[in-house]
Write an enzyme that holds these catalytic residues in place. Structure first.
Site: not given
Ligand code: AMP
Length: 505
Positions: A2, A28, A101-102, A258, A304, A366-367
């Site tokens: 988030c 988010g 966030n987490g 990412y 990315t 790709d990442d």
């Protein structure tokens, strides 16, 4: 994952918070919320949707005050009601709001102790509401009639003692100030900055990523250290304190792979430069392992991987071409329930420019490869566009273990790398050659930017969880919540607006 933000200024903060959340939107897209404070009154608007859709002019006009916090929520299983949008609010003690966030790894235990010991009510499934109630209980236990700075820090120390997992937190105490803190492992990022107004007032912004601070014309001061807390009063007095007994610096390496924007600096490491180094090291590995390769052109899988792909091309003296065009108006594919829907969505999101593929041996970059849905669809598209051979390089090692620190990843059995070696993964996604970054190279790509970082949370690659409390039973519970069936069953919405607080309509 988030995004969080908080501002203390000497003019209204509603627009600054809106703009800051827009800069954190990549963290988010599920729900957004802003809570502001004028004198002792709090004003809240939160709803499911993108920032631009949640806040209309009529909402913005009612978000009064020179201090506020905001949140953008990332979709996770079972978290689909607008009542679970953040910030959350409790009226006692003092009127506190909080966004997070987490992910908390001992949430069941906390939920029980909040109810049985703290005698507090939790109204949603969100672990952030639990976190808020733990903080509120700890603050009530230490503060007298007014919450002093030391009381806030003591409450945060109490949170660190009780709460396990990843938590980067932004909070507000009505009429007093805003606070932020980072878990003792520093897994998710938080930084802060300042700027001077013409009248000489110093305004402060706290945010998940430096891009929000710098693009809002604030000057980045620094990241919060693991376990550290900041409290900024309404009149701009700043206090900082280490509130954890045993802090260790193990930030999440996937932020660099990412999650974060490339123009952010996290823990003194430029995300952009880290991704460049990932490209350089991956190129060195390709040249080591496949010196007589026949790659004609390097093509990134947008967005990315562009930075790493460009460096691979430069290091290997190959052409770099943008062979895929992305429709930026399509929602992200990753969290869509159901494999068929995910596949269709990859097709809608990306389209190949045939002339970059026809008759060529292409190295796609790709990442990361998670489920492998994107990779296999894109490899198929490259072939349909006329590619001769399709090779794939991943800037991150194979993702094999669930993330329990706030990144929504599928159940372990849904990873394409689950129980497969590289050759088996190559066959499963249909590539002619597949190469992954080595973990040591990934770590060094980041660490070069800040050698004082000795370790990272690399759990999705290694299965080693830095908080030391994640066992198989916990992982089994995570798997039950995250598999495709659980996600499609969780569509039930229970829209109960946060109790006791005026939700701006
Ligand atoms: P797939 O292998 O099909 O699951 O998709 C991998 C792609 O999803 C990579 O290109 C990443 O850019 C992206 N990705 C990786 N992790 C996540 C995540 N947690 N949420 C959304 N997208 C992700």
């Amino acid at each position: 994952m988030c995004g969080i933000i908080g501002i203390v200024a000497n003019s209204p903060v509603n627009q600054l918070l809106f703009d800051g959340l827009t800069l954190l939107q990549h963290r988010g897209q599920d729900a957004a919320g802003i809570l502001t404070c004028e004198d002792q009154r709090l004003f809240l608007r939160k709803e499911n949707g993108l920032v631009k859709d949640v806040f209309h002019t009529r909402h913005m006009r009612q978000l009064f005050g020179n201090m506020g916090i905001g949140h953008v929520r990332y979709p996770t299983a079972g978290c689909d009601s607008s009542a679970e949008a953040q910030p959350f609010y409790v009226n006692a003690p003092f009127g506190i709001a909080l966004g997070h966030n987490g992910n908390l790894t001992n949430v069941d235990e906390l939920r029980a102790s909040v109810k049985q010991t703290d005698h507090r009510h939790i109204n949603t499934n969100s672990d952030s509401e639990v976190l808020l109630n733990v903080f509120a209980h700890e603050l009530a236990a230490t503060a007298g009639d007014e919450p002093a700075v030391e009381d806030v820090f003591a409450a945060i120390s109490g949170v660190h003692r009780r709460v396990k997992g990843a938590y980067a937190v932004i909070g507000l105490i009505a009429g007093r100030g805003i606070f932020a803190f980072r878990d003792p492992s520093g897994i998710r990022p938080v930084c802060f900055g300042q700027r001077q107004t013409e009248s000489g007032f110093t305004e402060y912004m706290i945010a998940s990523e430096s891009v929000a601070i710098e693009a809002s014309d604030f000057e980045l001061i620094r990241d919060l250290a693991p376990g550290e807390a900041i409290f900024i009063t309404t009149d701009g007095q700043v206090s900082l304190k280490q509130c954890a007994e045993h802090a260790q610096y193990t930030p999440c390496i996937f932020e660099y792979v990412y999650l974060a924007r490339p123009d952010s600096i996290i823990d003194d490491v430029s995300v952009y430069r880290a991704r460049m180094r990932m490209g350089e090291r991956l190129a060195a590995k390709i040249m080591r392992e496949w010196p007589d390769h026949d790659i004609d052109v390097v093509i990134p899988i947008p967005d990315t991987s562009r930075t790493a792909a460009l460096e691979i091309a430069v290091s290997m003296n190959l052409k770099y071409r943008e062979g895929f065009v992305k429709n930026r108006y399509i929602a992200r594919t990753f969290i869509m329930p159901g494999q068929a829907q995910r596949k269709r969505s990859v097709r809608q999101k990306l389209n190949a420019i045939d002339l970059e593929f026809r008759g060529k041996n292409v190295l796609l970059v790709d990442d990361s490869i998670v489920r492998g849905t994107t990779s296999s669809e894109i490899i198929r598209m490259a072939r349909e566009a006329g590619a001769n051979k399709v090779y794939l390089a991943s800037a991150a090692p194979p993702v094999r273990y669930p993330n329990v620190y706030g990144i929504d990843m599928p159940a372990a059995t849904e990873f394409v790398a689950h129980d497969r070696n590289v050759e088996e993964i190559r066959a499963a996604i249909g590539a002619d050659y597949l190469i992954y970054q080595d973990l040591d190279d990934l770590i060094e790509s980041v660490r070069v930017g800040n050698p004082s970082l000795k370790a990272f949370d690399c759990s999705c690659f290694t299965g080693e969880y830095v908080t030391g409390d994640v066992d198989q039973a916990y992982l089994d519970g995570v798997a039950d919540k995250r598999n495709d069936k659980a996600k499609s069953d969780s569509g039930r919405s229970r829209d109960i607006v946060a109790v006791g607080l005026y939700n701006v309509q």
